[in-house]
Design a protein around this motif. Structure first.
Motif, mmCIF file in Angstrom:
data_model
loop_
_atom_site.group_PDB
_atom_site.id
_atom_site.type_symbol
_atom_site.label_atom_id
_atom_site.label_comp_id
_atom_site.label_asym_id
_atom_site.label_seq_id
_atom_site.Cartn_x
_atom_site.Cartn_y
_atom_site.Cartn_z
ATOM 1 N N UNK A 95 15.065 -6.111 -5.946
ATOM 2 C CA UNK A 95 13.819 -5.386 -5.697
ATOM 3 C C UNK A 95 13.904 -3.982 -6.294
ATOM 4 N N UNK A 96 12.759 -3.351 -6.406
ATOM 5 C CA UNK A 96 12.703 -2.028 -7.034
ATOM 6 C C UNK A 96 13.272 -0.944 -6.131
ATOM 7 N N UNK A 97 13.538 0.198 -6.743
ATOM 8 C CA UNK A 97 13.967 1.371 -5.981
ATOM 9 C C UNK A 97 12.894 1.718 -4.959
ATOM 10 N N UNK A 98 11.639 1.659 -5.356
ATOM 11 C CA UNK A 98 10.531 1.969 -4.461
ATOM 12 C C UNK A 98 10.554 1.045 -3.231
ATOM 13 N N UNK A 99 10.670 -0.265 -3.455
ATOM 14 C CA UNK A 99 10.662 -1.213 -2.343
ATOM 15 C C UNK A 99 11.844 -0.988 -1.401
ATOM 16 N N UNK A 100 13.001 -0.648 -1.960
ATOM 17 C CA UNK A 100 14.168 -0.396 -1.120
ATOM 18 C C UNK A 100 14.001 0.853 -0.270
ATOM 19 N N UNK A 101 13.374 1.871 -0.832
ATOM 20 C CA UNK A 101 13.193 3.127 -0.098
ATOM 21 C C UNK A 101 12.221 2.962 1.068
ATOM 22 N N UNK A 102 11.156 2.180 0.874
ATOM 23 C CA UNK A 102 10.089 2.118 1.887
ATOM 24 C C UNK A 102 10.337 1.079 2.974
ATOM 25 N N UNK A 103 11.395 0.269 2.837
ATOM 26 C CA UNK A 103 11.598 -0.868 3.737
ATOM 27 C C UNK A 103 11.570 -0.484 5.210
ATOM 28 N N UNK A 104 12.213 0.617 5.579
ATOM 29 C CA UNK A 104 12.334 0.970 6.991
ATOM 30 C C UNK A 104 11.038 1.508 7.594
ATOM 31 N N UNK A 105 10.067 1.884 6.770
ATOM 32 C CA UNK A 105 8.836 2.465 7.328
ATOM 33 C C UNK A 105 7.588 1.865 6.692
ATOM 34 N N UNK A 106 7.700 0.623 6.273
ATOM 35 C CA UNK A 106 6.587 0.005 5.552
ATOM 36 C C UNK A 106 5.332 -0.106 6.410
ATOM 37 N N UNK A 107 5.503 -0.284 7.735
ATOM 38 C CA UNK A 107 4.327 -0.441 8.609
ATOM 39 C C UNK A 107 3.469 0.816 8.637
ATOM 40 N N UNK A 108 4.079 1.983 8.461
ATOM 41 C CA UNK A 108 3.322 3.236 8.498
ATOM 42 C C UNK A 108 2.703 3.578 7.150
ATOM 43 N N UNK A 109 2.955 2.735 6.134
ATOM 44 C CA UNK A 109 2.415 2.990 4.798
ATOM 45 C C UNK A 109 1.257 2.053 4.461
ATOM 46 N N UNK A 110 0.744 1.358 5.472
ATOM 47 C CA UNK A 110 -0.386 0.450 5.242
ATOM 48 C C UNK A 110 -1.707 1.208 5.414
ATOM 49 N N UNK A 111 -2.703 0.791 4.646
ATOM 50 C CA UNK A 111 -4.021 1.399 4.796
ATOM 51 C C UNK A 111 -4.800 0.667 5.898
ATOM 52 N N UNK A 112 -6.061 1.025 6.092
ATOM 53 C CA UNK A 112 -6.834 0.462 7.197
ATOM 54 C C UNK A 112 -7.140 -1.026 7.004
ATOM 55 N N UNK A 113 -6.886 -1.534 5.814
ATOM 56 C CA UNK A 113 -7.079 -2.967 5.564
ATOM 57 C C UNK A 113 -5.770 -3.753 5.673
ATOM 58 N N UNK A 114 -4.704 -3.052 6.048
ATOM 59 C CA UNK A 114 -3.416 -3.717 6.197
ATOM 60 C C UNK A 114 -2.615 -3.843 4.920
ATOM 61 N N UNK A 115 -3.119 -3.278 3.832
ATOM 62 C CA UNK A 115 -2.427 -3.337 2.554
ATOM 63 C C UNK A 115 -1.503 -2.132 2.396
ATOM 64 N N UNK A 116 -0.368 -2.353 1.744
ATOM 65 C CA UNK A 116 0.554 -1.244 1.482
ATOM 66 C C UNK A 116 -0.083 -0.304 0.469
ATOM 67 N N UNK A 117 -0.116 0.972 0.814
ATOM 68 C CA UNK A 117 -0.722 1.989 -0.045
ATOM 69 C C UNK A 117 0.240 2.310 -1.197
ATOM 70 N N UNK A 118 -0.083 1.821 -2.403
ATOM 71 C CA UNK A 118 0.815 1.969 -3.539
ATOM 72 C C UNK A 118 1.022 3.429 -3.937
ATOM 73 N N UNK A 119 -0.022 4.223 -3.808
ATOM 74 C CA UNK A 119 0.110 5.639 -4.171
ATOM 75 C C UNK A 119 1.102 6.335 -3.250
ATOM 76 N N UNK A 120 0.988 6.107 -1.953
ATOM 77 C CA UNK A 120 1.887 6.762 -0.997
ATOM 78 C C UNK A 120 3.323 6.277 -1.157
ATOM 79 N N UNK A 121 3.491 4.978 -1.440
ATOM 80 C CA UNK A 121 4.859 4.481 -1.617
ATOM 81 C C UNK A 121 5.507 5.082 -2.860
#
Length: 509
Positions: free
Chosen positions: A358-384
């Motif tokens: 997986x990417x460096x980005x995906x590895x970094x966000x793993x522990x807090x991915x739930x807090x990086x979702x938008x109101x539609x439940x999608x992961x916010x790519x800009x914030x990640x």
């Protein structure tokens, strides 16, 4: 009499990856019965050189000369047949096969042209395995030989991989970070094994970041930097400072990184009382102050590793209490620890920590991915991306793009990605289990400075390590564990390495 002609020569080897030089005109000569220490920062070309010698990769230019026979390139089986055996850092053992079968693997492959037969000759297998296992200090009895490798602790698997090289009667053995998981007692045993190999005329290429071990073993040192050979000669002719400067191109200090010790007057962030886990550790009691770096050390069976896993919720304690900022917390799962803002960097980053493909980005966000979702439940790519890029910058991770796979990074950069994952949760406590295992001196320096900065920000850090200089340079206090209990406590700033080493030996006695 032993021949004076080189066993193996590396002649003007070049290797490029996507236009970038990994090796540039490297020439080396290896004599029988000599030990060579291959040193350099991660990314300097060590791994590429090993893969070319072992047949895993071809050079772009240059050749290998083995006992006078020239090769433009080697296939892996050709290297094995020529007596070249490699103990890789990831061990390359088959976890679902027994110890004896793994020990015999190389000789079976070489004997049957790369194909394994349906059955082994069990009597020959047992004899071969027993001799090789006993040579590395492991039991050679039938029960141990029949044990599946996946059931063994990492340190024991390391020794099994080394036993495999001995069983194959190799002429040239490459050991890539062979002591990363070994205690001092096992390292001392390995040094004896190396002395025997040397006496038998075997050449050994020993890749390590632990200079003290290299000096204890003796032999010649080879230093690479940016794909080029910087020096080669008897290791006793070079000081640690000289080797460090050859590796990095800059002077590195051996002074303590910890300047002002955290004393008892600071707030307690973590309070552990009578923590126990059946047959692993018992009645462990200690406090961790805010902004303190607390070291924990001991032998392999001391319970230090199991204590780290319990505090991280990986293998929870059976009894006792853990109090965090004045409130008792339950740490029954890794998620419990995460929600309490306890970060855990495991000892084995490759198998327990990182998602390598997986990417460096995906590895970094793993522990807090739930807090990086938008109101539609999608992961916010800009914030990640913003989080990953900020982590890369703050932790000095060398990469052109956060979407690169983490397996493309050097060991030191991979470790910083893992540390960055837990910094993303704004931890109150950070448990670092062997944070510089398999990491070069330059990356160690960066990681140590990161640790000090985090402590200055008020994070309580628990450093589990058997690297004595690492503990002394970075910690306020050091807890010594013996047979599952805390047996002593030391002020790191008042100890020498000899003091701590003698304390460790007395604990073993």
């Amino acid at each position: 009499m032993m021949s004076t002609a080189p066993l193996l020569e590396v002649v003007d080897i070049h290797k490029r990856f996507t236009g970038v030089y990994a090796l540039r005109g490297v020439s080396l000569s290896f004599q029988r019965g000599q030990i060579y220490h291959l040193l350099g920062e991660n990314g300097c070309g060590k791994s590429t050189l090993i893969k070319i010698i072992s047949g895993a990769q071809p050079p772009d230019q240059g050749e290998l000369v083995i006992e006078g026979v020239r090769h433009a390139r080697l296939a892996p089986l050709e290297a094995l047949s020529a007596g070249i055996e490699t103990v890789y850092q990831d061990l390359s053992l088959l976890p679902n096969m027994s110890v004896a079968e793994n020990v015999a693997l190389t000789s079976e492959l070489a004997a049957h042209a790369g194909r394994l037969t349906r059955t082994f000759d069990r009597r020959v297998l047992a004899r071969t395995a027993a001799c090789a296992l006993e040579a590395v200090g492991l039991p050679g009895d039938a029960d141990f030989q029949a044990t599946l490798v996946e059931q063994l602790p990492l340190a024991t698997r390391q020794l099994v991989a080394i036993a495999r090289a001995i069983a194959s009667e190799a002429k040239f053995v490459i050991m890539d970070e062979p002591t990363t998981s070994l205690t001092q007692k096992e390292v001392d045993n390995l040094i004896s094994v190396l002395a025997k190999l040397r006496a038998d005329g075997v050449a050994v290429l020993f890749v390590s970041h632990k200079l003290d071990e290299c000096y204890a073993i003796g032999g010649e040192v080879i230093v690479l930097r940016d794909g080029q050979k910087m020096a080669q000669g008897p290791i006793e002719n070079y000081t640690k400072a000289q080797i460090g400067e050859l590796m990095t191109g800059k002077q590195l200090s051996n002074e303590r990184y910890r300047q002002a010790e955290v004393m008892d007057g600071h707030d307690i962030v973590l309070d552990v009382k009578a923590l126990s886990r059946s047959r692993q550790f018992a009645d462990v009691t200690f406090s961790l102050h805010r902004g303190e770096i607390l070291g924990v050390t001991g032998l392999l069976d001391s319970g230090r590793n199991e204590l780290a896993r319990a505090l991280a919720g990986v293998a929870p304690a059976d009894s006792g209490t853990v109090t965090l900022d004045g409130s008792i917390v339950r740490l029954k799962t890794p998620s419990d620890a995460k929600w309490q803002r306890i970060g855990y960097v495991p000892e084995d980053r490759l198998n327990e920590g990182l998602f390598l493909d997986k990417s460096i980005r995906d590895n970094v966000i793993t522990a807090m991915i739930s807090s990086l979702r938008d109101r539609f439940g999608q992961v916010d790519r800009r914030r990640t991306r913003e989080l990953a890029e900020r982590t890369v910058k703050e932790l000095q991770i060398a990469t052109p793009d956060v979407d690169k796979p983490v397996q493309s990074l050097s060991g030191g950069n991979q470790q910083r990605v893992l540390i960055g994952r837990w910094l993303a949760i704004d931890p109150r406590v950070l448990i670092l289990h062997g944070p510089t295992v398999g990491v070069d001196v330059g990356s160690k320096d960066i990681i140590y400075r990161i640790m000090q900065r985090l402590a200055e920000q008020g994070i309580g850090i628990i450093l589990i390590s058997d690297d004595l200089p690492e503990l002394l340079q970075n910690c306020d206090r050091i807890l010594m564990m013996k047979k599952g209990r805390v047996s002593n406590e030391y002020r790191a700033g008042q100890l020498t390495e000899a003091d701590l080493y003698h304390a460790l030996l007395s604990e073993a006695a």
